[in-house]
Design a protein around this motif. Sequence first.
Motif, mmCIF file in Angstrom:
data_model
loop_
_atom_site.group_PDB
_atom_site.id
_atom_site.type_symbol
_atom_site.label_atom_id
_atom_site.label_comp_id
_atom_site.label_asym_id
_atom_site.label_seq_id
_atom_site.Cartn_x
_atom_site.Cartn_y
_atom_site.Cartn_z
ATOM 1 N N PRO A 95 68.329 35.838 88.877
ATOM 2 C CA PRO A 95 69.432 36.407 88.084
ATOM 3 C C PRO A 95 69.094 37.811 87.616
ATOM 4 O O PRO A 95 67.959 38.090 87.203
ATOM 5 N N GLY A 96 70.103 38.693 87.708
ATOM 6 C CA GLY A 96 69.887 40.086 87.372
ATOM 7 C C GLY A 96 69.455 40.944 88.542
ATOM 8 O O GLY A 96 69.443 42.185 88.426
ATOM 9 N N ARG B 123 80.058 44.928 89.006
ATOM 10 C CA ARG B 123 78.752 44.513 89.542
ATOM 11 C C ARG B 123 78.666 44.692 91.058
ATOM 12 O O ARG B 123 77.593 44.987 91.586
ATOM 13 N N ASP C 176 77.199 33.453 91.457
ATOM 14 C CA ASP C 176 77.446 34.229 92.675
ATOM 15 C C ASP C 176 76.890 33.530 93.912
ATOM 16 O O ASP C 176 77.108 34.007 95.036
ATOM 17 N N ARG D 33 74.371 36.786 89.341
ATOM 18 C CA ARG D 33 74.383 35.610 88.457
ATOM 19 C C ARG D 33 74.305 34.338 89.295
ATOM 20 O O ARG D 33 74.689 34.356 90.476
ATOM 21 N N ASN E 235 75.001 43.882 92.441
ATOM 22 C CA ASN E 235 74.042 44.112 91.364
ATOM 23 C C ASN E 235 74.240 43.095 90.248
ATOM 24 O O ASN E 235 75.302 42.465 90.144
ATOM 25 N N ASN E 236 73.213 42.961 89.420
ATOM 26 C CA ASN E 236 73.278 42.055 88.277
ATOM 27 C C ASN E 236 73.796 40.671 88.695
ATOM 28 O O ASN E 236 74.711 40.122 88.075
ATOM 29 N N SER F 44 69.476 42.257 92.748
ATOM 30 C CA SER F 44 70.459 42.902 93.613
ATOM 31 C C SER F 44 70.243 42.515 95.069
ATOM 32 O O SER F 44 69.114 42.227 95.487
#
Length: 119
Positions: free
Chosen positions: A13-14, A66, A89, A86, A83-84, A16
């Motif tokens: 998580p977080g 994101r 996703d 979760r 990006n970022n 890319s």
Amino acid sequence: VQLVESGGGMVQPGGSLRLACVASGFMFSNYAMSWVRQAPGKGPEWISRISAAGSVTSIADSVKGRFTISRDMQKNTVHLQMNNLRPEDTGVYYCNAVLVTSGPNYDYYGQGIQVTVTS
């Protein structure tokens, strides 16, 4: 006609990832391109679209701010910068090419690539 996705994988998580979809067998510059994902046990979810000329983009609220879609006409490639990331996703991401005409419409999908977001 081929759409070949790459760039998926597992990320925390977080983190890319940058997905790529290389198109062949059709006139790439005539087609709008999209990314669609499917999470485990859920239906398909449209993520983002870019127009044939690359001048207009749209993105789902769930990933706005994101994810970014872009296309490279020289390389017949569409990208999805994520990006970022979760955990929600996580899913299989599919590249989609669409051409709407006054006659038949053309709609192609790649084989999909797995994206897993987990700690």
